[in-house]
Write a protein that holds these residues in place. Structure first.
Motif, short mmCIF file in Angstrom:
data_model
loop_
_atom_site.label_atom_id
_atom_site.label_comp_id
_atom_site.label_asym_id
_atom_site.label_seq_id
_atom_site.Cartn_x
_atom_site.Cartn_y
_atom_site.Cartn_z
N GLY A 88 -1.83 11.36 33.93
CA GLY A 88 -2.59 10.41 33.13
C GLY A 88 -4.00 10.19 33.63
O GLY A 88 -4.85 9.68 32.89
N ASP A 89 -4.28 10.57 34.89
CA ASP A 89 -5.65 10.43 35.41
C ASP A 89 -6.59 11.34 34.63
O ASP A 89 -6.28 12.50 34.37
CB ASP A 89 -5.72 10.83 36.88
N GLU A 90 -7.76 10.81 34.26
CA GLU A 90 -8.82 11.65 33.69
C GLU A 90 -9.68 12.12 34.86
O GLU A 90 -10.16 11.30 35.66
CB GLU A 90 -9.64 10.85 32.68
N ILE A 91 -9.88 13.43 34.96
CA ILE A 91 -10.51 13.99 36.16
C ILE A 91 -11.63 14.96 35.81
O ILE A 91 -11.77 15.40 34.66
CB ILE A 91 -9.48 14.73 37.03
N GLU A 92 -12.43 15.27 36.84
CA GLU A 92 -13.45 16.32 36.75
C GLU A 92 -13.08 17.38 37.80
O GLU A 92 -12.89 17.06 38.97
CB GLU A 92 -14.85 15.76 37.05
N ILE A 93 -12.99 18.62 37.35
CA ILE A 93 -12.61 19.73 38.23
C ILE A 93 -13.85 20.59 38.49
O ILE A 93 -14.44 21.13 37.57
CB ILE A 93 -11.52 20.60 37.58
N GLY A 94 -14.25 20.70 39.75
CA GLY A 94 -15.41 21.52 40.12
C GLY A 94 -14.97 22.93 40.47
O GLY A 94 -14.07 23.13 41.28
N TYR A 95 -15.61 23.92 39.84
CA TYR A 95 -15.24 25.31 40.09
C TYR A 95 -16.50 26.18 40.08
O TYR A 95 -17.56 25.76 39.59
CB TYR A 95 -14.27 25.81 39.01
#
Length: 288
Positions: A88-95
């Motif tokens: 349920g967490d809204e996240i930002e994924i760095g790649y």
């Protein structure tokens, strides 16, 4: 004359050969540099917004905004230290790269909107309303006065019904009471508590009927000592077995208040449940 001509021809050929050799060497060096150095696009760090579905054995499963389910390898990635990832967490994924690929290793994951901040029911703190039947320094017994409005709307006959079960609450050492005339037998009271109603629930915030109209009654609060501060997160110690984490959520003034009052007993007003990994702090007030 012929010798001079031949000499000039040989000199010209030598210069041409040298120039060609240099050009070939330069071309070789340039080619090697291109092959050895990754493109600027490959080194570009981008981010993907998504919602956590699960995290298991170093594999993070998410759903993107367009409904696509993707998996990422977070082994060795920098994870958000303030929030232990949960569904349920809204996240930002760095790649690194131009497009995210299913199964790829990622560099970091940060929580942009915690699950607790998005679910209204989750933020309803446990509350019990009734009439005080007994009160001591360590316990508070309350006979429930149910709200029969919902039952009446469903056609249930509520005539003559007033009281429900009696529950005895343990009184926390960090309990806060909002009252004008004190906690007295016969007074109606709203009790905010921790734990299970059937297993020694702990009252930490009470509001008697004479104070329900106070502006302060609209705010949840808990008392304790500011123990640690780490970034936007501070820990409030209630007693030896109860500690609560709060986030200032980027509020610099509130963070300064926390830092200035570290080690002091304070009341923290908050707007998300103490069940949260870190509840959202709204204000800090030093108490005696």
């Amino acid at each position: 004359m012929k010798k001079t001509t031949i000499w000039f021809c040989l000199a010209g050929l030598m210069l041409f050969a040298t120039a060609c050799g240099k050009k070939a060497e330069d071309t070789k060096n340039t080619t090697q540099a291109v092959q050895e150095e990754p493109s600027s696009e490959a080194l570009t760090e981008n981010s993907l917004s998504a919602t956590v579905q699960k995290l298991e054995n170093g594999k993070l499963t998410v759903e993107t905004g367009d409904g696509k389910v993707m998996n990422f390898d977070v082994t060795g990635a920098t994870l958000d230290k303030n929030w232990e990832l949960m569904p349920g967490d809204e996240i930002e994924i760095g790649y690194e790269g131009t497009e995210p690929q299913d199964g790829m290793k990622v560099k970091k994951v940060t929580v942009s909107v915690p699950y607790e901040f998005t679910v209204e029911d989750f933020n309803d703190e446990q509350n019990f309303y009734g009439e005080i039947t007994a009160v001591t320094d360590t316990s508070l017994s309350v006979k429930e006065i149910p709200d029969f409005r919902a039952a009446a709307l469903e056609g249930e006959n509520t005539e003559g019904k007033k009281y429900g079960d009696t529950v005895t609450f343990q009184r926390a050492s960090f309990e806060t009471d909002l009252t004008k005339d004190g906690l007295k037998v016969g007074s109606e009271i709203s009790v905010y508590y921790l734990g299970d109603l059937n297993n020694n629930p702990l009252a930490f915030y009470t509001i008697t009927e004479d104070s329900l109209d106070d502006e302060a009654a609209d705010t949840l609060r808990v008392k304790g000592t500011i123990e640690t501060i780490d970034g936007d997160i501070f820990t409030l110690k209630g007693d030896d077995t109860h500690s609560f984490r709060f986030t200032t959520n980027g509020n610099d003034e509130l963070l300064k208040e926390a830092e200035a009052n570290k080690g002091k007993t304070v009341e923290v007003s908050y707007s998300t449940s103490l069940k949260a990994r870190a509840s959202l702090a709204e204000a800090i007030k030093v108490v005696e």
